[in-house]
Design an enzyme around this catalytic site. Sequence first.
Site, PDB file in Angstrom:
ATOM      1  N   GLU A 267       1.226  -6.475  -6.270  1.00  8.97           N
ATOM      2  CA  GLU A 267       2.654  -6.456  -5.791  1.00  8.97           C
ATOM      3  C   GLU A 267       2.846  -7.269  -4.457  1.00  8.97           C
ATOM      4  O   GLU A 267       3.669  -7.070  -3.439  1.00  8.97           O
ATOM      5  CB  GLU A 267       3.222  -5.265  -5.528  1.00  8.97           C
ATOM      6  CG  GLU A 267       2.600  -4.627  -4.370  1.00  8.97           C
ATOM      7  CD  GLU A 267       1.395  -3.638  -4.664  1.00  8.97           C
ATOM      8  OE1 GLU A 267       0.465  -4.062  -5.568  1.00  8.97           O
ATOM      9  OE2 GLU A 267       0.958  -2.396  -4.018  1.00  8.97           O
ATOM     10  N   HIS A 291       6.643  -2.178 -12.659  1.00  5.79           N
ATOM     11  CA  HIS A 291       5.933  -1.287 -11.624  1.00  5.79           C
ATOM     12  C   HIS A 291       5.808  -2.228 -10.322  1.00  5.79           C
ATOM     13  O   HIS A 291       5.990  -1.707  -9.335  1.00  5.79           O
ATOM     14  CB  HIS A 291       4.488  -1.158 -12.291  1.00  5.79           C
ATOM     15  CG  HIS A 291       3.567  -0.634 -11.267  1.00  5.79           C
ATOM     16  ND1 HIS A 291       3.222   0.811 -11.416  1.00  5.79           N
ATOM     17  CD2 HIS A 291       2.723  -0.830 -10.431  1.00  5.79           C
ATOM     18  CE1 HIS A 291       2.565   1.344 -10.612  1.00  5.79           C
ATOM     19  NE2 HIS A 291       2.030   0.068  -9.752  1.00  5.79           N
ATOM     20  N   HIS A 295       7.286  -1.529  -6.386  1.00  4.18           N
ATOM     21  CA  HIS A 295       6.363  -1.753  -5.214  1.00  4.18           C
ATOM     22  C   HIS A 295       7.318  -2.282  -4.114  1.00  4.18           C
ATOM     23  O   HIS A 295       7.197  -2.241  -2.921  1.00  4.18           O
ATOM     24  CB  HIS A 295       5.235  -2.531  -5.280  1.00  4.18           C
ATOM     25  CG  HIS A 295       4.123  -1.611  -5.736  1.00  4.18           C
ATOM     26  ND1 HIS A 295       3.535  -0.482  -5.093  1.00  4.18           N
ATOM     27  CD2 HIS A 295       3.217  -1.565  -6.716  1.00  4.18           C
ATOM     28  CE1 HIS A 295       2.442   0.107  -5.727  1.00  4.18           C
ATOM     29  NE2 HIS A 295       2.106  -0.838  -6.618  1.00  4.18           N
ATOM     30  N   GLU A 314       1.240   4.338  -4.792  1.00  2.70           N
ATOM     31  CA  GLU A 314       1.058   4.351  -6.380  1.00  2.70           C
ATOM     32  C   GLU A 314       1.916   5.370  -6.901  1.00  2.70           C
ATOM     33  O   GLU A 314       2.475   5.099  -8.017  1.00  2.70           O
ATOM     34  CB  GLU A 314      -0.164   4.263  -6.705  1.00  2.70           C
ATOM     35  CG  GLU A 314      -0.910   3.122  -6.339  1.00  2.70           C
ATOM     36  CD  GLU A 314      -0.301   1.527  -6.678  1.00  2.70           C
ATOM     37  OE1 GLU A 314       0.432   1.529  -7.654  1.00  2.70           O
ATOM     38  OE2 GLU A 314      -0.620   0.638  -5.881  1.00  2.70           O
ATOM     39  N   ASP A 371     -12.216   1.066  -2.367  1.00  2.00           N
ATOM     40  CA  ASP A 371     -12.194   0.494  -3.928  1.00  2.00           C
ATOM     41  C   ASP A 371     -13.023   1.555  -4.850  1.00  2.00           C
ATOM     42  O   ASP A 371     -12.920   1.551  -5.970  1.00  2.00           O
ATOM     43  CB  ASP A 371     -12.874  -0.870  -3.750  1.00  2.00           C
ATOM     44  CG  ASP A 371     -12.059  -2.153  -3.793  1.00  2.00           C
ATOM     45  OD1 ASP A 371     -10.872  -1.893  -4.215  1.00  2.00           O
ATOM     46  OD2 ASP A 371     -12.439  -2.998  -3.053  1.00  2.00           O
ATOM     47  N   TYR A 379      -2.042   7.328  -8.923  1.00  2.00           N
ATOM     48  CA  TYR A 379      -0.887   7.059  -9.868  1.00  2.00           C
ATOM     49  C   TYR A 379      -0.268   8.394 -10.488  1.00  2.00           C
ATOM     50  O   TYR A 379       0.822   8.447 -10.432  1.00  2.00           O
ATOM     51  CB  TYR A 379      -1.342   6.001 -10.629  1.00  2.00           C
ATOM     52  CG  TYR A 379      -1.731   4.619 -10.264  1.00  2.00           C
ATOM     53  CD1 TYR A 379      -2.906   4.454  -9.838  1.00  2.00           C
ATOM     54  CD2 TYR A 379      -0.846   3.401 -10.320  1.00  2.00           C
ATOM     55  CE1 TYR A 379      -3.237   3.207  -9.054  1.00  2.00           C
ATOM     56  CE2 TYR A 379      -1.393   2.195 -10.042  1.00  2.00           C
ATOM     57  CZ  TYR A 379      -2.723   2.110  -9.447  1.00  2.00           C
ATOM     58  OH  TYR A 379      -2.799   1.056  -8.743  1.00  2.00           O
TER      59      TYR A 379
END
Length: 613
Positions: A267, A291, A295, A314, A371, A379
């Site tokens: 985004e 989606h 954002h 998210e 990460d 989500y």
Amino acid sequence: MCGIREPNTLSNISQVKTTHLHLDWTISFEKKILSGYVVLDLITLVDNVEKVVLDSSFLDVTKASYEGKEVKFSLGERQDTFGSALTVELPTIEKAGTTFKLRVDYSTTDKCTAIQFLKPSQTEGKQNPYLFSQCEPIHARALSPCQDSPSIKLTYSAVVTSPLQVVMSALHTGVKEVGNGLKAYSFEQRTTIPSYLIAIAAGNLVGREIGPRSTVWCEPEVIDSAAWEFADTEKFISTGEQLLTPYEWGRYDLLVLPPSFPYGGMENPCLTFVTPTLLAGDKSAVDVVAHEIAHSWMGNLVTTESWEHFWLNEGWTVFIERKITGRIHGEAERQFSSIIGWKALKESVELFGADSPATRLNTDLTGIDPDDYFSSIPYEKGFNLLYHIEKVVGGPKIFEPYMKAYVENFASKTVNTEQWKTFLYDYMGKTYGQEVVDKLNTIDFELWLRGTGMPPVDPQFDTTLADACYELAHKWDTAREDKDLKQFSAKDIENFTAAQKIVFLERLTDAEPLPHHLITKMDELYHLTPIRNSDVRFRWQQVCLQTSFEPIYPEVVKFVTEQGRMKFVRPLYRLLYKAKNGAQLAKDTYLEHRDFYHPIAGQLIEKDIGLKQ
Ligand code: BES
Ligand code: ZN
């Protein structure tokens, strides 16, 4: 000064804050580096500040200046994925609230995790090199020294000198010829953003208008299909505006990247980055664009305070994405995509283990690379919490005005889980009174937010669109012993949408692995192997790999080497690695194509297939 929890930055964010950042870069495609300088506008938050500590990762720093005068700097020892603290010494600044400028001259190095430089052969046109960045979550520090924490929101400007077209996550403000076939491209991002939203790409790019505030950018070879695929962009933006607040960013452009782009979408403000795997030819993957548009409010305008509250970016975005597509395609579709999401959530929980701290919404990231915690959990568990609250308080009539108020209250600010909850209670109490607060009190927030594993409440989504998929999967699952398979025909899935094919195949991945003669028959009837929609292709290959169906292996190798989207390549590499006669093939394939993958994807795949701890 009340400090915030921020385990993923080395910067002294409680002493100083960046308000603006100016980047001056020259791109060298030959050396595969960016070189130049950054000027940070800073403000002191406390008295007697003596230094600025910035995040940096694999940067070659040559000089630091304070208000135009050269000052001493030192680069600390590298702390794994968090990089090296760049400490710049200042003459003591006595008063809190003092503004000053700091300039750092530097270049990136070949270890940079934020940028992938592509050879001409890795692009569509094969004639020109290409580069693109990916900063979320903590890679902005590999692009420029900065306070790399989402708690710091700043505006930015940039001048980038390049032989090829440059685009950034900002508004274009000009371009000048500077000789030698080079141009200097200028940009300005006037809305405050966190560092992870700084983004750049350069290559043989062309743009085409697809809406009143939207241009799609890509290599000329794919411009026609991209313009067609993303034609509904404006409809998504205006639906977002109806649900929330006016779109603040001026432009909403899209950049279709080369196939190694590791995400579905990113985004970046004013310029969403998307994978070319969305170009399915039938608009079946454009929910990713909905989606990324969502954002614009959730994440970009209202930003998580640290990666420990990533679910607020998210989870909210998935919730708004499904509101947008639900408004356009109907409630049944919203329910259906929620079912797909629930399955993704289950898979993530299984992968980490139901008692893993990575399955919490509000995580503890002390010493952890965000990460490594990336999954569907923030989500879909996040979505489910919001969905549950909507139901409990009395439906969209009550909840939708709250969404808007939430955005208005936190716009241009950051938010953490506690603040989110406090505002929810305050708003519901003030607007609807004790009755709705009592309803909120029936929710076990502690369990939802800090408990591990699946959500504590079964959402019971409406299965109208899913039932046909479940029934068909059940028929195959129970046909294992059947002599003939005459009950099946091509007609079974003739009227299925891409999403229904996905749910059918997902259901099969939940069953015991199918015997090979059923796989062969299914493909003969339904022609699944040649399907181009990447999500369907992915799910089909998963079904085959789970039963070590070797004829699919070459197809898997093809798919994981022609695109590098982690959502597809990581599970496929893991499954191939586990499948019969697959482990060596997985390793060989990866090692042969290592250069193709984005550095972030490469690191994670290496962990997935046992090449790295
Ligand atoms: N912001 C994410 C991508 C991301 C998250 C990159 C964390 C790096 C770290 C983006 O908005 C996203 O969620 N993309 C999804 C698509 C979506 C429809 C769920 C993806 O890439 O698959
Ligand atoms: Zn997202």
